[in-house]
Design a protein around this motif. Sequence first.
Motif, PDB file in Angstrom:
ATOM      1  N   THR A   1       0.841  -1.212   0.000  1.00  0.00           N
ATOM      2  CA  THR A   1       0.000   0.000   0.000  1.00  0.00           C
ATOM      3  C   THR A   1       0.874   1.260   0.000  1.00  0.00           C
ATOM      4  OG1 THR A   1      -0.102  -0.175   2.404  1.00  0.00           O
ATOM      5  CG2 THR A   1      -1.990  -1.033   1.169  1.00  0.00           C
TER       6      THR A   1
ATOM      7  N   PHE B   1       4.327   3.734  -1.359  1.00  0.00           N
ATOM      8  CA  PHE B   1       4.757   4.367  -2.607  1.00  0.00           C
ATOM      9  C   PHE B   1       5.574   3.400  -3.474  1.00  0.00           C
ATOM     10  CE2 PHE B   1       7.924   7.022  -4.868  1.00  0.00           C
ATOM     11  CZ  PHE B   1       7.053   7.731  -5.667  1.00  0.00           C
ATOM     12  N   LEU B   2       6.572   2.766  -2.899  1.00  0.00           N
ATOM     13  CA  LEU B   2       7.416   1.862  -3.696  1.00  0.00           C
ATOM     14  C   LEU B   2       6.763   0.501  -3.880  1.00  0.00           C
ATOM     15  CD1 LEU B   2      11.105   2.422  -2.519  1.00  0.00           C
ATOM     16  CD2 LEU B   2       9.890   3.366  -4.464  1.00  0.00           C
TER      17      LEU B   2
ATOM     18  N   ARG C   1      -1.702  -4.311   6.610  1.00  0.00           N
ATOM     19  CA  ARG C   1      -2.564  -4.067   7.775  1.00  0.00           C
ATOM     20  C   ARG C   1      -4.015  -3.855   7.360  1.00  0.00           C
ATOM     21  NH1 ARG C   1       1.660  -0.204  10.999  1.00  0.00           N
ATOM     22  NH2 ARG C   1       1.620   0.973   9.052  1.00  0.00           N
TER      23      ARG C   1
ATOM     24  N   ARG D   1      -7.957  -1.299  -0.902  1.00  0.00           N
ATOM     25  CA  ARG D   1      -6.932  -0.236  -0.928  1.00  0.00           C
ATOM     26  C   ARG D   1      -5.909  -0.495  -2.026  1.00  0.00           C
ATOM     27  NH1 ARG D   1      -3.639   0.446   4.423  1.00  0.00           N
ATOM     28  NH2 ARG D   1      -2.653   2.182   3.388  1.00  0.00           N
TER      29      ARG D   1
ATOM     30  N   ASP E   1       0.892  -8.019  10.049  1.00  0.00           N
ATOM     31  CA  ASP E   1       1.665  -6.867  10.521  1.00  0.00           C
ATOM     32  C   ASP E   1       3.085  -7.373  10.751  1.00  0.00           C
ATOM     33  OD1 ASP E   1       2.976  -5.023  12.247  1.00  0.00           O
ATOM     34  OD2 ASP E   1       1.044  -4.276  12.949  1.00  0.00           O
ATOM     35  N   VAL E   2       4.053  -6.751  10.102  1.00  0.00           N
ATOM     36  CA  VAL E   2       5.418  -7.285  10.160  1.00  0.00           C
ATOM     37  C   VAL E   2       6.043  -7.187  11.551  1.00  0.00           C
ATOM     38  CG1 VAL E   2       5.897  -6.907   7.700  1.00  0.00           C
ATOM     39  CG2 VAL E   2       6.518  -5.131   9.367  1.00  0.00           C
TER      40      VAL E   2
ATOM     41  N   SER F   1      16.209  -1.546   1.127  1.00  0.00           N
ATOM     42  CA  SER F   1      17.011  -0.720   2.023  1.00  0.00           C
ATOM     43  C   SER F   1      17.015   0.697   1.466  1.00  0.00           C
ATOM     44  CB  SER F   1      18.417  -1.322   2.147  1.00  0.00           C
ATOM     45  OG  SER F   1      19.162  -0.632   3.112  1.00  0.00           O
TER      46      SER F   1
ATOM     47  N   TYR G   1      16.184   7.096  11.462  1.00  0.00           N
ATOM     48  CA  TYR G   1      15.758   6.327  10.285  1.00  0.00           C
ATOM     49  C   TYR G   1      16.972   5.644   9.646  1.00  0.00           C
ATOM     50  CZ  TYR G   1      14.343   5.446   5.444  1.00  0.00           C
ATOM     51  OH  TYR G   1      14.110   4.862   4.220  1.00  0.00           O
TER      52      TYR G   1
ATOM     53  N   LYS H   1      17.588   1.576   9.329  1.00  0.00           N
ATOM     54  CA  LYS H   1      17.734   0.874   8.049  1.00  0.00           C
ATOM     55  C   LYS H   1      19.115   0.184   7.971  1.00  0.00           C
ATOM     56  CE  LYS H   1      15.063   0.902   5.111  1.00  0.00           C
ATOM     57  NZ  LYS H   1      13.905   0.001   4.851  1.00  0.00           N
TER      58      LYS H   1
ATOM     59  N   GLY I   1      17.803   5.818  -4.002  1.00  0.00           N
ATOM     60  CA  GLY I   1      17.952   7.198  -3.538  1.00  0.00           C
ATOM     61  C   GLY I   1      16.574   7.716  -3.130  1.00  0.00           C
TER      62      GLY I   1
ATOM     63  N   VAL J   1      13.203   8.498  -4.050  1.00  0.00           N
ATOM     64  CA  VAL J   1      12.404   8.187  -5.239  1.00  0.00           C
ATOM     65  C   VAL J   1      11.284   9.216  -5.359  1.00  0.00           C
ATOM     66  CG1 VAL J   1      11.139   6.402  -6.479  1.00  0.00           C
ATOM     67  CG2 VAL J   1      12.949   5.749  -4.873  1.00  0.00           C
TER      68      VAL J   1
HETATM   69  N1  LIG Z   1      10.277   6.425  -0.965  1.00  0.00           N
HETATM   70  C1  LIG Z   1      11.581   6.550  -1.054  1.00  0.00           C
HETATM   71  O1  LIG Z   1      12.080   7.522  -1.650  1.00  0.00           O
HETATM   72  C2  LIG Z   1      12.486   5.490  -0.484  1.00  0.00           C
HETATM   73  C3  LIG Z   1      13.855   5.611  -0.730  1.00  0.00           C
HETATM   74  C4  LIG Z   1      14.721   4.649  -0.240  1.00  0.00           C
HETATM   75  C5  LIG Z   1      14.230   3.576   0.470  1.00  0.00           C
HETATM   76  N2  LIG Z   1      12.898   3.476   0.730  1.00  0.00           N
HETATM   77  C6  LIG Z   1      12.441   2.310   1.501  1.00  0.00           C
HETATM   78  O2  LIG Z   1      11.380   1.692   0.808  1.00  0.00           O
HETATM   79  C7  LIG Z   1      10.449   1.116   1.713  1.00  0.00           C
HETATM   80  C8  LIG Z   1       9.059   1.604   1.366  1.00  0.00           C
HETATM   81  O3  LIG Z   1       9.050   3.011   1.389  1.00  0.00           O
HETATM   82  P1  LIG Z   1       7.809   3.825   0.817  1.00  0.00           P
HETATM   83  O4  LIG Z   1       8.315   5.143   0.374  1.00  0.00           O
HETATM   84  O5  LIG Z   1       7.046   2.979  -0.125  1.00  0.00           O
HETATM   85  O6  LIG Z   1       7.004   4.044   2.170  1.00  0.00           O
HETATM   86  P2  LIG Z   1       5.437   4.256   2.399  1.00  0.00           P
HETATM   87  O7  LIG Z   1       4.792   4.836   1.205  1.00  0.00           O
HETATM   88  O8  LIG Z   1       5.298   4.969   3.695  1.00  0.00           O
HETATM   89  O9  LIG Z   1       4.900   2.775   2.592  1.00  0.00           O
HETATM   90  C9  LIG Z   1       5.233   2.015   3.714  1.00  0.00           C
HETATM   91  C10 LIG Z   1       4.539   0.692   3.597  1.00  0.00           C
HETATM   92  O10 LIG Z   1       4.928  -0.117   4.708  1.00  0.00           O
HETATM   93  C11 LIG Z   1       3.742  -0.619   5.313  1.00  0.00           C
HETATM   94  N3  LIG Z   1       3.961  -0.873   6.732  1.00  0.00           N
HETATM   95  C12 LIG Z   1       4.478  -0.030   7.653  1.00  0.00           C
HETATM   96  N4  LIG Z   1       4.498  -0.624   8.858  1.00  0.00           N
HETATM   97  C13 LIG Z   1       3.983  -1.855   8.675  1.00  0.00           C
HETATM   98  C14 LIG Z   1       3.723  -2.946   9.544  1.00  0.00           C
HETATM   99  N5  LIG Z   1       4.024  -2.879  10.851  1.00  0.00           N
HETATM  100  N6  LIG Z   1       3.192  -4.075   9.040  1.00  0.00           N
HETATM  101  C15 LIG Z   1       2.893  -4.161   7.727  1.00  0.00           C
HETATM  102  N7  LIG Z   1       3.099  -3.166   6.854  1.00  0.00           N
HETATM  103  C16 LIG Z   1       3.634  -2.024   7.323  1.00  0.00           C
HETATM  104  C17 LIG Z   1       2.715   0.475   5.091  1.00  0.00           C
HETATM  105  O11 LIG Z   1       1.426  -0.036   5.317  1.00  0.00           O
HETATM  106  P3  LIG Z   1       0.186   0.909   5.736  1.00  0.00           P
HETATM  107  O12 LIG Z   1      -0.395   1.375   4.425  1.00  0.00           O
HETATM  108  O13 LIG Z   1      -0.701   0.012   6.497  1.00  0.00           O
HETATM  109  O14 LIG Z   1       0.747   2.034   6.544  1.00  0.00           O
HETATM  110  C18 LIG Z   1       3.007   0.794   3.630  1.00  0.00           C
HETATM  111  O15 LIG Z   1       2.474  -0.185   2.783  1.00  0.00           O
HETATM  112  C19 LIG Z   1      10.899   1.522   3.119  1.00  0.00           C
HETATM  113  O16 LIG Z   1      11.583   0.442   3.687  1.00  0.00           O
HETATM  114  C20 LIG Z   1      11.871   2.671   2.879  1.00  0.00           C
HETATM  115  O17 LIG Z   1      12.880   2.677   3.867  1.00  0.00           O
HETATM  116  C21 LIG Z   1      12.011   4.415   0.263  1.00  0.00           C
END
Ligand SMILES: NC(=O)c1ccc[n+]([C@@H]2O[C@H](COP(=O)([O-])OP(=O)(O)OC[C@H]3O[C@@H](n4cnc5c(N)ncnc54)[C@H](OP(=O)(O)O)[C@@H]3O)[C@@H](O)[C@H]2O)c1
Length: 386
Positions: free
Chosen positions: A17, A19-20, A41, A50, A77-78, A144, A172, A176, A200, A202
């Motif tokens: 659910t 962004f990535l 969740r 969703r 839930d992880v 990561s 953070y 990580k 980086g 995204v």
């Molecule tokens: N976006 C970036 O630019 C970027 C860059 C580098 C690395 N990353 C890494 O990529 C990963 C995803 O990032 P994102 O930008 O996609 O973040 P995001 O949009 O905030 O999404 C986070 C996801 O993790 C889920 N989540 C959080 N806690 C959880 C739990 N306890 N149990 C199950 N699911 C859970 C959320 O579910 P809910 O919808 O229920 O909250 C959501 O699906 C992260 O590990 C982040 O460190 C992201």
Amino acid sequence: MSRSMLLGVTTLLTGATGFLGSRLLLGLLTTRGRHVTVLGRGTVSELRSRVLVILEDLAGGGIGARARSRLRCVAGDVTRPWLGLAPAVYGRLAREAEAVWHCAGDIALTGERERLFRANVHGTERILQFAESTSPSCRLVHMSTVAVAGGRRTGVVAEEDLTDTSGFETHYDESKYRAETLVRDWARRLDRPVAVLRPGIVASGRAHREGMPGHPLRVLGDMIGTIARNGAPGIPPVVSLRRGGPGLRLRLRVPADAEFNIVPDGYATEAMLRIGHDAAEDLGHGVRTFHVVHPGETPMRLIVEAIEAHHVGLTLECVGDLPDPTPAESFVAGHLPGFLSYCHHRRAYGRRSALAWTDGLPDPAPIDRDYLARAMGFTGAVPHAG
Ligand SMILES: NC(=O)c1ccc[n+]([C@@H]2O[C@H](COP(=O)([O-])OP(=O)(O)OC[C@H]3O[C@@H](n4cnc5c(N)ncnc54)[C@H](OP(=O)(O)O)[C@@H]3O)[C@@H](O)[C@H]2O)c1
């Protein structure tokens, strides 16, 4: 009936659910034709609706009946024991999993330590426990970030590098980093196939719909927009100054020569799918780490130019120190998106392995002012016009 359906083979994906994760899910279900089980969740039906709404937004319409039929959702839930699953479901998933993509995480870049460690470190531990009960050939793709390089400010960070010697900018980063060390130790101990992806920052240049997962540049654009359009407590909106007024000058506590690694979502998603899915059979056992980054850093100057071009009347000045902040400056300082915590970095990221395993994928286009404007959501009319 496909082999996957006969064997009940599936890819387990967390974070779908987000962004990535949502972008990876779309690719796994459609271009890669995989059966995917999303763990997330909420109830199963909430989660499924969703996920489908997000997928349809990303795909610009329905994803098709076949792709939908390959999607399964489980409520979990992880951070919870057994991922919050009933033992029978946990066991069945472990038997069926051919791959585990762990993209769930807490990305509150300036969040509290305990909260970040719970989701990012403890959550990864739970995923590793699960992965240990899958078949030895089941591959783990761990999401990561380049932020694991922590406080290191200069030089070229290699994909193999993983050290805490420079400390960390934020909790953070540290969470990580700890997660990545757990993954490496686990893979070495069990000789499991693991791909660690380090993107980086995204960003996405596509129009953003309310309720869809956002990205850090969007947060910056929304915050500036809040001030420009509506003002904030004690701050006049810029639009009220547009008719020959003096405009609004804002100082940002960010070095003028700051730069960031901003990578477009289309490139990042395709690179991650090529590495984590297409190349998986050839990567072999053990851990391989990949920087999914833009070859060039984006200067803060370009971000400022994009903001000023859209919000005419607003002048941004990057400063090292911020004495006597105005109410507007205090508001901005209190709401700056977390990625600006990395404004002291002058480091670059090696891409040798990523390039080798994404052969033929063109580099992303240079990040320019127009792209940044779209990523920050500056798609409507220029506020001063009219
Ligand atoms: N976006 C970036 O630019 C970027 C860059 C580098 C690395 N990353 C890494 O990529 C990963 C995803 O990032 P994102 O930008 O996609 O973040 P995001 O949009 O905030 O999404 C986070 C996801 O993790 C889920 N989540 C959080 N806690 C959880 C739990 N306890 N149990 C199950 N699911 C859970 C959320 O579910 P809910 O919808 O229920 O909250 C959501 O699906 C992260 O590990 C982040 O460190 C992201």
